[in-house]
Design an enzyme around this catalytic site. Structure first.
Site, PDB file in Angstrom:
ATOM      1  CB  SER A   1     -84.339  59.937  37.156  1.00  0.00           C
ATOM      2  OG  SER A   1     -83.506  60.928  36.642  1.00  0.00           O
TER       3      SER A   1
ATOM      4  CG  HIS B   1     -85.584  64.487  39.701  1.00  0.00           C
ATOM      5  ND1 HIS B   1     -84.287  64.086  39.909  1.00  0.00           N
ATOM      6  CD2 HIS B   1     -86.061  63.712  38.698  1.00  0.00           C
ATOM      7  CE1 HIS B   1     -83.983  63.110  39.072  1.00  0.00           C
ATOM      8  NE2 HIS B   1     -85.047  62.858  38.327  1.00  0.00           N
TER       9      HIS B   1
ATOM     10  CG  ASP C   1     -81.969  64.867  41.860  1.00  0.00           C
ATOM     11  OD1 ASP C   1     -82.822  65.659  41.440  1.00  0.00           O
ATOM     12  OD2 ASP C   1     -81.828  63.715  41.442  1.00  0.00           O
TER      13      ASP C   1
END
Length: 884
Positions: A421, A240, A170
């Site tokens: 996600s 994220h 990520d």
């Protein structure tokens, strides 16, 4: 369910799979959540007794004595629990870790059938994480009111292992002044940075390429920075990777923030995304590195070191509208074959993946996750289609964040985000929980359990669970409690997945699609025979670490010094070892446990021979058996691995046995090894009139009355041997007669894994009736004699139940054979006799061979003899599985 793959798109864009929403979930009633104390780690509790299952006809006194020796605490017999279960009570408490090690020792030493700590139980209470009331996704599923995953029920199990590593590929690891988010303290292991600067506005912001600093430098974007003039306006950093990581493994019961799905897991941040996304080539490198595979240098980036903590689960909350490239698929296949389970986001483009390309969601051998809302409907932006395996909550999922708009600040926060996600790490977290209790689960196992235990989409949901539905979101919504409960009734695969023995290759008639011709020549320069073993004879195409074979050389021609056969994974190149040794006109079999490599195995013959291959089973990755490239670790002819260059043994059997420290030998670790898989060869042999033999055994247990190799004067004889190692990491070799000895190693079994060693012992002998068999030779010259039925369980340390296969050495002696030669076939009785052989013999030969054979539903094996012979069986271990 089908998937599509396409040609490579090296520069395919990867996007982060979420949409930020400022929604807050409706508060739901808090389900009771179990907890031991404010902390649920095993180190915070103690054990005062063990639960053991006694061996048939045995007491637990020996186990009790060993417990006292290990922990230096007085022990006594406790409660009878029915069947053969009872407790061993300790006078003083020990830690859970100590108790688990003691239990493993009892099982490893064959003192009990099974052992475990007598784990404590506590009243269920809610965790004290203040954000728990906002984590609707983790609470129990009750239809359209709250379509959560029910993790609280999954937490009621005994403490699982805390070493499950989950790679989060990520944006990287957010840190401020070197510190992680407070809710992730202690739950992160070092990762790697694979983000490269490659155009399109992408900016790693660390001034270099690949390196060991996986820190999230921030992925903020200025207006028009990225390809195509995106974004339209300035964008803040997403953090994220932090959000994904917290969903998986944030600490629970620490009075802070949220509860992760598996607070005992370890997150490994691998950075490939930044400003303007990332590229597929970096993703491929990251997948390989996460799985513990080598990554070559490329694009000016140096090759990274091998990952010291390979991930059992790989989370990919990313994707892009492109086909699954061949290189991407190859990396995923390699990771799964290395034992990792790859979980990927379906994507947030509201696409039907049956008619649109989106990768890696539409790659094979991944668990693709769609996202649902609190009422169990599809999250509007979630992709869907038959490539989706399962759905998970993806709307307003709260997790760990940083308050920095560009770079990190000292302010750590919690924020709701939505998208596939967020659904993906929910599934990855559940898979990590499953692995913490059942480390041998493969990708295929985990996917099956998740799908079979999933909660059905509630009535009125916009998701369907039939591929014929317009909107297919997988087989349901992941059910954490159901998945963990399924493990209780799941007959786990041990180190061996047995299959009905069958012939997959025969150069005499072309079986297996091979040329009908002998292999090899007298100069050793003939082309080696290649054969794809994956997909053959019940061996699957994926997830196979090694295969268990019986290889026979027949119609042999050899130069004066003798011929040999080497079996090896084609991808490794031919090693300097042998599996079969032969002279002209011999028929010689040998068992082989061999790494499946990339799927093809090769056969090299010095001399020439027809080759026959029978397959008996396969060993999955992560199931306790580790293959190594076959290599020579001991040879008494030239002093490899030993101090003296001398033959072993004498004609009276009184010569000192040869002790060899196998732990630490090439490819074998120095600890956590219960047994090794070897090919042992006796050469330059001298034997008394009755013949000579070799016995291989763990030194500390004393020499058993068994044999592994039988020989006459001047023979070169090889046999596969699975032998336990003793507490000092040694094996001993006894020779009656005299011989030089050679050991080639091909793998090892992890302590406490799916193979249980027992001290080698004789459990059947038709010469004297050992094993309650008739004292008579077996077989006749027409092959119509009655096969010998033998109950292999409940003898020699093998338990009477819970056994799928046994590891044996079978010897044929006092043989009589027709002109074409005789043979022995060993098989599970209830399958019917297969067209395979384990031993081939001529008149008056003594021939031994290792046999790993499944037992039938009653724990029996059958032995068929064409010709006639007395049969001897020595046992050295067993594999768990279905209870007969």
């Amino acid at each position: 369910m089908t998937r599509r793959t396409g040609m490579t798109v090296v520069g395919a864009m990867l996007s982060i799979g979420f949409s930020v929403l400022s929604l807050h979930p409706v508060a739901a009633s808090v389900e009771q959540l179990p907890s031991e104390t404010p902390s649920d780690t095993p180190g915070d509790t103690t054990i005062t007794s063990l639960i053991v299952e006694r061996l048939p006809g045995r007491t637990a006194l020996a186990a009790q004595s060993v417990v006292e020796d290990i922990v230096d605490v007085e022990a006594r017999r406790g409660k009878q629990l029915g069947e053969r279960f009872e407790t061993i009570v300790l006078d003083e408490p020990i830690t859970v870790d100590e108790a688990e090690e003691v239990a493993k020792s009892l099982e490893r030493d064959g003192l009990v059938v099974s052992a475990s700590p007598d784990y404590p139980r506590y009243a269920s209470v809610a965790p004290n994480d203040p954000e728990w009331s906002n984590q609707w996704s983790l609470r129990a599923f009750n239809g359209s009111t709250n379509a959560g995953i029910g993790v609280e029920g999954a937490w009621t199990s005994v403490p699982g292992a805390n070493d499950v590593v989950v790679a989060v590929i990520d944006t990287g690891r957010p840190k401020f002044n070197g510190n992680d988010h407070p809710d992730m303290n202690g739950n992160v292991v070092p990762g790697y940075d694979f983000m490269t600067l490659s155009g399109g506005g992408r900016d790693p912001r660390d001034g270099n390429g690949w390196d060991a600093n996986e820190t999230d430098e921030g992925d903020w974007e200025t207006a028009g920075q990225c390809a195509g003039g995106a974004p339209a306006s300035n964008q803040n950093s997403s953090w994220h990777g932090s959000h994904v990581a917290g969903i998986i493994a944030a600490e629970s019961n620490n009075g802070l923030g949220i509860a992760g799905i598996n607070p005992r897991a370890k997150v490994q941040h691998i950075r490939i995304l930044g400003a303007c996304g990332g590229i597929t080539s970096d993703e491929i490198a990251a997948i390989r590195w996460a799985a513990g595979l080598p990554v070559p240098a490329q694009n000016g980036n140096a090759a990274p070191p091998i990952n010291p903590t390979p991930a059992k689960v790989i989370n990919l909350s990313l994707g892009g509208e492109s086909p699954c490239s061949d290189a991407e698929q190859a990396a995923i296949n390699a990771a799964v074959n290395a034992g990792s389970i790859v979980v990927v986001a379906a994507g947030n483009s509201s696409l039907d993946l049956d008619v649109n390309d989106y990768a890696p969601a539409n790659c094979n051998n991944v668990i693709t996750v769609a996202a649902t809302t609190q009422n169990g409907s599809r999250l509007s932006q979630s992709n869907y289609g038959s490539t989706v395996e399962i759905a998970a909550p993806g709307n307003a999922i709260r997790s760990t964040m940083n308050a920095g708009t560009t770079t990190t600040t000292s302010s750590w926060t919690y924020t709701d985000k939505s998208g596939t996600s967020m659904a993906t790490p929910i599934v990855a977290g559940v898979v990590s929980l499953m692995l913490s209790y059942q480390p041998t689960l493969t990708f295929v196992d985990a996917r099956y359990i998740l799908q079979q235990s999933a909660s059905a989409f509630p009535g009125g949901s916009t998701c369907g669970s039939s591929p014929s539905n317009t909107v297919f979101c997988g087989d349901g919504i992941v059910n954490a409690t159901g998945a963990l409960q399924a493990l209780t009734n799941y007959n786990r695969r041990g180190a061996l997945v047995d299959i009905t023995p069958n012939r997959v290759l025969d150069t005499r008639d072309g079986t297996g699609g091979v040329p009908r011709e002998r292999v090899g020549n007298f100069s050793g320069t003939a082309n080696d025979l290649r054969f794809r073993v994956l997909g053959a004879g019940g061996v699957p195409n994926l997830g196979v670490a090694a295969v268990s074979l019986n290889v026979t050389a027949t119609q042999t021609s050899a130069p004066d010094e003798g011929g040999y056969v080497t079996v090896y994974p084609c991808s490794t190149g031919r090693p300097d070892v042998s599996n079969i040794n032969f002279t002209s006109g011999q028929i010689v079999p040998n068992a082989v446990i061999l790494s499946a490599g990339s799927g093809e195995i090769c056969f090299h013959v010095y001399g020439s021979a027809h080759l026959i291959v029978d397959v008996y089973g396969w060993l999955p990755f992560g199931a306790g058996f580790t293959t190594v490239t076959p290599n020579r670790v001991m040879d008494t002819r030239n002093g490899i691995g030993v101090a003296n260059v001398a033959r072993v043994g004498n004609f009276t059997g009184t010569a000192p046995d040869l002790a060899f420290t196998v732990l630490g030998a090439d490819g074998i670790p120095t600890s956590d090894v219960s047994a090794v898989s070897l090919n042992v060869t006796a050469t330059q042999t001298s034997a008394p009139n009755e013949g000579g033999y070799v016995t291989v055994y763990p030194c500390a247990v004393g020499r058993p009355d068994v044999s592994n190799i039988n020989f006459t004067n001047g023979q070169i004889t090889a046999n596969m041997v699975i032998v336990p190692v003793d507490i000092n990491g040694r094996i001993c070799l006894h020779v009656f007669g005299a011989a030089h000895l050679i050991i080639d190693v091909n793998g090892w079994f992890t302590t406490g894994a799916g193979f249980t060693t027992v001290d080698p012992s004789r459990i059947m002998d038709t010469r004297d009736g050992t094993g309650d068999v008739t004292r008579a030779r077996v077989g006749n010259f027409t092959g119509t004699g009655t096969d010998l039925v033998f109950t292999a369980v409940g003898r020699g340390g093998v338990p009477a139940t819970g056994v799928s296969a046994v590891s044996l050495n079978v010897t044929a002696t006092e043989t009589s054979a027709p002109n074409v030669g005789g043979y022995v076939t060993v098989y599970p009785c209830d399958t019917g006799r297969p067209n395979v052989s384990n031993i081939n013999f001529r008149d008056r030969q003594i021939v031994a061979n290792a046999v790993t054979v499944p037992v039938d539903g009653s724990g029996r094996i059958c032995l068929h003899v064409y010709g006639s012979a007395h049969l001897i069986i020595d046992v050295n271990g067993w594999f768990p599985g279905d209870t007969p």
